[in-house]
Design a protein around this motif. Structure first.
Motif, PDB file in Angstrom:
ATOM      1  N   ALA A  38     -11.652  -4.212 -21.861  1.00  0.00           N
ATOM      2  CA  ALA A  38     -11.647  -5.250 -20.815  1.00  0.00           C
ATOM      3  C   ALA A  38     -11.461  -4.603 -19.442  1.00  0.00           C
ATOM      4  N   GLN A  39     -10.532  -3.647 -19.348  1.00  0.00           N
ATOM      5  CA  GLN A  39     -10.335  -2.952 -18.063  1.00  0.00           C
ATOM      6  C   GLN A  39     -11.609  -2.232 -17.640  1.00  0.00           C
ATOM      7  N   HIS A  40     -12.273  -1.668 -18.643  1.00  0.00           N
ATOM      8  CA  HIS A  40     -13.510  -0.951 -18.363  1.00  0.00           C
ATOM      9  C   HIS A  40     -14.571  -1.934 -17.842  1.00  0.00           C
ATOM     10  N   GLN A 104      -4.832  -8.444 -15.497  1.00  0.00           N
ATOM     11  CA  GLN A 104      -5.458  -7.297 -16.166  1.00  0.00           C
ATOM     12  C   GLN A 104      -5.967  -6.340 -15.101  1.00  0.00           C
ATOM     13  N   LYS A 105      -5.936  -5.056 -15.449  1.00  0.00           N
ATOM     14  CA  LYS A 105      -6.264  -4.028 -14.451  1.00  0.00           C
ATOM     15  C   LYS A 105      -7.765  -3.730 -14.397  1.00  0.00           C
ATOM     16  N   TYR A 106      -8.144  -3.046 -13.342  1.00  0.00           N
ATOM     17  CA  TYR A 106      -9.477  -2.420 -13.250  1.00  0.00           C
ATOM     18  C   TYR A 106      -9.256  -1.096 -12.525  1.00  0.00           C
ATOM     19  N   SER A 107     -10.272  -0.242 -12.527  1.00  0.00           N
ATOM     20  CA  SER A 107     -10.052   1.121 -12.025  1.00  0.00           C
ATOM     21  C   SER A 107      -9.606   1.148 -10.562  1.00  0.00           C
ATOM     22  N   SER A 108      -8.584   1.961 -10.326  1.00  0.00           N
ATOM     23  CA  SER A 108      -8.014   2.144  -8.987  1.00  0.00           C
ATOM     24  C   SER A 108      -9.071   2.515  -7.952  1.00  0.00           C
ATOM     25  N   ILE A 109     -10.112   3.211  -8.382  1.00  0.00           N
ATOM     26  CA  ILE A 109     -11.089   3.786  -7.427  1.00  0.00           C
ATOM     27  C   ILE A 109     -11.769   2.709  -6.575  1.00  0.00           C
ATOM     28  N   GLU A 203       3.003  11.194 -18.202  1.00  0.00           N
ATOM     29  CA  GLU A 203       3.354   9.810 -17.817  1.00  0.00           C
ATOM     30  C   GLU A 203       2.413   8.777 -18.445  1.00  0.00           C
ATOM     31  N   SER A 204       1.495   9.251 -19.280  1.00  0.00           N
ATOM     32  CA  SER A 204       0.512   8.338 -19.860  1.00  0.00           C
ATOM     33  C   SER A 204       1.093   7.677 -21.110  1.00  0.00           C
ATOM     34  N   THR A 205       1.326   6.377 -21.011  1.00  0.00           N
ATOM     35  CA  THR A 205       2.007   5.668 -22.097  1.00  0.00           C
ATOM     36  C   THR A 205       1.108   5.467 -23.331  1.00  0.00           C
ATOM     37  N   ILE A 215      -9.496   6.493 -30.364  1.00  0.00           N
ATOM     38  CA  ILE A 215     -10.117   5.641 -29.340  1.00  0.00           C
ATOM     39  C   ILE A 215     -10.416   6.561 -28.157  1.00  0.00           C
ATOM     40  N   LYS A 216      -9.399   7.297 -27.702  1.00  0.00           N
ATOM     41  CA  LYS A 216      -9.604   8.338 -26.687  1.00  0.00           C
ATOM     42  C   LYS A 216      -9.838   9.656 -27.418  1.00  0.00           C
ATOM     43  N   ARG A 217     -10.729  10.493 -26.916  1.00  0.00           N
ATOM     44  CA  ARG A 217     -11.029  11.755 -27.578  1.00  0.00           C
ATOM     45  C   ARG A 217     -10.466  12.957 -26.814  1.00  0.00           C
ATOM     46  N   THR A 219      -7.397  13.965 -23.516  1.00  0.00           N
ATOM     47  CA  THR A 219      -6.311  13.397 -22.715  1.00  0.00           C
ATOM     48  C   THR A 219      -6.758  13.286 -21.248  1.00  0.00           C
ATOM     49  N   ASN A 220      -5.968  12.566 -20.465  1.00  0.00           N
ATOM     50  CA  ASN A 220      -6.300  12.374 -19.044  1.00  0.00           C
ATOM     51  C   ASN A 220      -6.398  13.717 -18.321  1.00  0.00           C
ATOM     52  N   ASP A 221      -5.420  14.608 -18.569  1.00  0.00           N
ATOM     53  CA  ASP A 221      -5.403  15.895 -17.863  1.00  0.00           C
ATOM     54  C   ASP A 221      -6.569  16.794 -18.299  1.00  0.00           C
TER      55      ASP A 221
HETATM   56  N1  BYC Z   1      -6.914   2.684 -12.518  1.00  0.00           N
HETATM   57  O1  BYC Z   1      -1.551   5.329 -20.582  1.00  0.00           O
HETATM   58  P1  BYC Z   1      -2.655   5.516 -19.609  1.00  0.00           P
HETATM   59  C1  BYC Z   1     -17.577   3.049 -13.409  1.00  0.00           C
HETATM   60  C2  BYC Z   1      -3.358   2.352 -16.197  1.00  0.00           C
HETATM   61  S1  BYC Z   1     -16.254   2.127 -13.943  1.00  0.00           S
HETATM   62  C3  BYC Z   1      -6.159   1.622 -12.874  1.00  0.00           C
HETATM   63  O2  BYC Z   1      -3.139   6.890 -19.402  1.00  0.00           O
HETATM   64  P2  BYC Z   1      -5.118   4.768 -20.946  1.00  0.00           P
HETATM   65  C4  BYC Z   1     -18.338   2.621 -12.259  1.00  0.00           C
HETATM   66  C5  BYC Z   1      -3.620   2.142 -17.670  1.00  0.00           C
HETATM   67  O3  BYC Z   1      -4.484   1.061 -17.877  1.00  0.00           O
HETATM   68  C6  BYC Z   1     -15.460   3.215 -15.049  1.00  0.00           C
HETATM   69  N2  BYC Z   1      -5.271   1.664 -13.893  1.00  0.00           N
HETATM   70  O4  BYC Z   1      -3.860   4.527 -19.990  1.00  0.00           O
HETATM   71  C7  BYC Z   1     -18.513   1.294 -11.968  1.00  0.00           C
HETATM   72  C8  BYC Z   1      -2.229   1.908 -18.192  1.00  0.00           C
HETATM   73  O5  BYC Z   1      -1.792   0.591 -17.916  1.00  0.00           O
HETATM   74  P3  BYC Z   1      -1.673  -0.529 -19.092  1.00  0.00           P
HETATM   75  C9  BYC Z   1     -14.119   2.816 -15.489  1.00  0.00           C
HETATM   76  C10 BYC Z   1      -5.175   2.820 -14.572  1.00  0.00           C
HETATM   77  O6  BYC Z   1      -5.803   3.462 -21.120  1.00  0.00           O
HETATM   78  C11 BYC Z   1     -19.181   0.912 -10.813  1.00  0.00           C
HETATM   79  C12 BYC Z   1      -1.368   2.801 -17.316  1.00  0.00           C
HETATM   80  O7  BYC Z   1      -2.134   3.037 -16.137  1.00  0.00           O
HETATM   81  N3  BYC Z   1     -13.867   3.626 -16.643  1.00  0.00           N
HETATM   82  O8  BYC Z   1     -17.835   4.031 -13.993  1.00  0.00           O
HETATM   83  O9  BYC Z   1      -4.720   5.513 -22.174  1.00  0.00           O
HETATM   84  C13 BYC Z   1     -19.694   1.865  -9.930  1.00  0.00           C
HETATM   85  C14 BYC Z   1      -1.032   4.114 -17.987  1.00  0.00           C
HETATM   86  O10 BYC Z   1      -2.221   4.912 -18.189  1.00  0.00           O
HETATM   87  C15 BYC Z   1      -5.949   3.947 -14.265  1.00  0.00           C
HETATM   88  C16 BYC Z   1     -13.097   3.245 -17.683  1.00  0.00           C
HETATM   89  O11 BYC Z   1     -12.516   2.206 -17.673  1.00  0.00           O
HETATM   90  C17 BYC Z   1      -6.842   3.847 -13.189  1.00  0.00           C
HETATM   91  N4  BYC Z   1      -7.605   4.884 -12.789  1.00  0.00           N
HETATM   92  O12 BYC Z   1      -6.056   5.763 -20.096  1.00  0.00           O
HETATM   93  C18 BYC Z   1     -19.546   3.197 -10.236  1.00  0.00           C
HETATM   94  C19 BYC Z   1     -13.061   4.192 -18.867  1.00  0.00           C
HETATM   95  N5  BYC Z   1      -5.614   4.944 -15.108  1.00  0.00           N
HETATM   96  O13 BYC Z   1      -3.080  -0.858 -19.512  1.00  0.00           O
HETATM   97  C20 BYC Z   1     -18.884   3.600 -11.404  1.00  0.00           C
HETATM   98  C21 BYC Z   1     -12.338   3.681 -20.070  1.00  0.00           C
HETATM   99  C22 BYC Z   1      -4.664   4.462 -15.917  1.00  0.00           C
HETATM  100  O14 BYC Z   1      -0.907   0.093 -20.212  1.00  0.00           O
HETATM  101  N6  BYC Z   1     -10.931   3.788 -19.940  1.00  0.00           N
HETATM  102  N7  BYC Z   1      -4.384   3.190 -15.598  1.00  0.00           N
HETATM  103  O15 BYC Z   1      -1.000  -1.685 -18.423  1.00  0.00           O
HETATM  104  C23 BYC Z   1     -10.227   4.925 -20.235  1.00  0.00           C
HETATM  105  O16 BYC Z   1     -10.794   5.954 -20.574  1.00  0.00           O
HETATM  106  C24 BYC Z   1      -8.730   4.865 -20.143  1.00  0.00           C
HETATM  107  O17 BYC Z   1      -8.344   3.502 -20.163  1.00  0.00           O
HETATM  108  C25 BYC Z   1      -8.132   5.584 -18.877  1.00  0.00           C
HETATM  109  C26 BYC Z   1      -6.612   5.350 -18.883  1.00  0.00           C
HETATM  110  C27 BYC Z   1      -8.405   7.073 -18.986  1.00  0.00           C
HETATM  111  C28 BYC Z   1      -8.729   5.024 -17.603  1.00  0.00           C
END
Ligand code: BYC
Length: 312
Positions: A38-40, A104-109, A203-205, A215-217, A219-221
């Motif tokens: 959903a965040q994605h 619900q969150k969305y990417s910080s960027i 710090e990644s929970t 699900i993740k393959r 780590t963030n770092d």
């Molecule tokens: N921004 O335990 P962690 C695109 C949150 S769009 C905001 O490491 P996780 C594009 C995280 O949700 C591409 N929040 O989390 C579109 C967690 O909070 P909750 C977007 C962030 O899930 C238009 C808390 O911090 N890509 O390409 O294991 C134009 C602790 O973090 C962020 C995806 O969504 C952040 N940056 O790892 C151009 C990829 N980072 O939920 C381009 C899929 C962390 O526990 N997602 N948080 O409350 C993932 O791969 C993973 O969810 C993440 C974070 C690596 C982002």
């Protein structure tokens, strides 16, 4: 019985096979997937705004057509991803409500402003570049519908990255003013791009459990390091620098060393305190409200057909 199901789930995951919607899965696995997908999806949809800001002001018809197509692709990515959450039992309307209510969150960027047209190129190069780095491994994620959506999304993201890089190459061959615009844009986007990979592993929970469930393959770092390694030669070829005095090749590690992003800024943006958070959500809410007549018409149309079929 429950043990058998759990065992079968674990074996499937360990064997690198896919979990499919009909399969039994632990509640936590389902919840984590809905959260991440959903965040994605929200990121793709909100991510249309920063670049969409430049569609009406693109400097040529060619650039406008490219940008329009790219932004449309992001909408498509959002839709595949919302569909993937539906296979897990989530309700799209509910997810949209959670997004516009800030639950619900969305990417910080996407909470940073796009100040010049160079930002369109830098988003393509660095933001889509970071997205590719993060999403290519997700093509091997353990949940089938998410993995399959990622394959198509990654193909389109590669085009996005190349269009951004090509735009920047064109600008770098232009006037000094254009080159300065590109460098200024790189300076503003570099650190936020590194933050896209999430907080440091310490710090990644969610990472540990998400890695165990495959699900993740990575780590963030790990992914952040990969992105820095990948981006440096591209910056050199382009003729720009990254705003990090600690960035240098480490012969021993065979990788680049680099500085630490401002994690206070990251958390502030994630919690809603970025420059554009309010604007992004307000815009999304308005678009959703403006579209209510389409949803109502679709429901009325479906009801009319159901009645006709019932009568027949
Ligand atoms: N921004 O335990 P962690 C695109 C949150 S769009 C905001 O490491 P996780 C594009 C995280 O949700 C591409 N929040 O989390 C579109 C967690 O909070 P909750 C977007 C962030 O899930 C238009 C808390 O911090 N890509 O390409 O294991 C134009 C602790 O973090 C962020 C995806 O969504 C952040 N940056 O790892 C151009 C990829 N980072 O939920 C381009 C899929 C962390 O526990 N997602 N948080 O409350 C993932 O791969 C993973 O969810 C993440 C974070 C690596 C982002």
């Amino acid at each position: 019985m429950a043990d058998d199901l759990e065992l079968r789930f674990e074996r499937t995951v360990q064997a690198e096979s896919r979990i499919e919607p009909r399969d039994w899965m632990p509640d936590g696995y389902r919840k984590t997937l809905i959260r991440q997908i959903a965040q994605h999806a929200h990121s793709e949809i909100i991510g249309m705004q920063p670049e969409g800001n430049w569609i009406s002001r693109a400097p040529s018809l060619r650039r406008k057509a490219i940008l329009l197509a790219k932004v449309q692709d992001e909408a498509g990515h959002g839709l595949y991803l919302y569909s993937a959450t539906e296979t897990l039992g989530a309700d799209r309307e509910d997810l949209t409500t959670k997004l516009i209510e800030g639950r619900q969150k969305y990417s910080s960027i996407f909470n940073y402003p796009t100040l010049t047209f160079a930002d369109v190129g830098v988003i393509g190069w660095l933001v889509d570049g970071a997205a590719i780095c993060n999403q290519v491994p997700l093509c091997r994620t353990s949940y089938g519908p998410y993995a399959r959506a990622m394959i198509r999304i990654c193909k389109e993201e590669s085009f996005h990255q190349r269009q951004g890089y090509e735009l920047l190459m064109t600008m770098m061959r232009g006037t000094q003013q254009q080159r300065d615009m590109v460098q200024d844009s790189v300076n503003r986007w570099w650190w936020p791009a590194l933050m896209m990979f999430g907080p440091p592993d310490s710090e990644s929970t969610n990472t540990e459990q998400s890695m165990a469930w495959r699900i993740k393959r990575d780590t963030n770092d790990e992914l952040r390091q990969k992105f820095v390694n990948m981006s440096m030669p591209q910056a050199e070829a382009l003729g720009v620098t990254f705003p990090d005095p600690e960035l240098k090749w480490n012969e021993e590690r065979g990788q680049y060393d680099f500085g630490s992003p401002d994690w206070d800024e990251f958390w502030q943006v994630v919690k809603g305190g970025g420059v554009c958070n309010e604007q992004r959500i307000a815009h999304r809410r308005k678009a959703h409200e403006d579209g209510s007549w389409v949803r109502e018409a679709a429901v009325a149309h479906a009801q009319k057909h159901a009645q006709k079929e019932g009568a027949a």
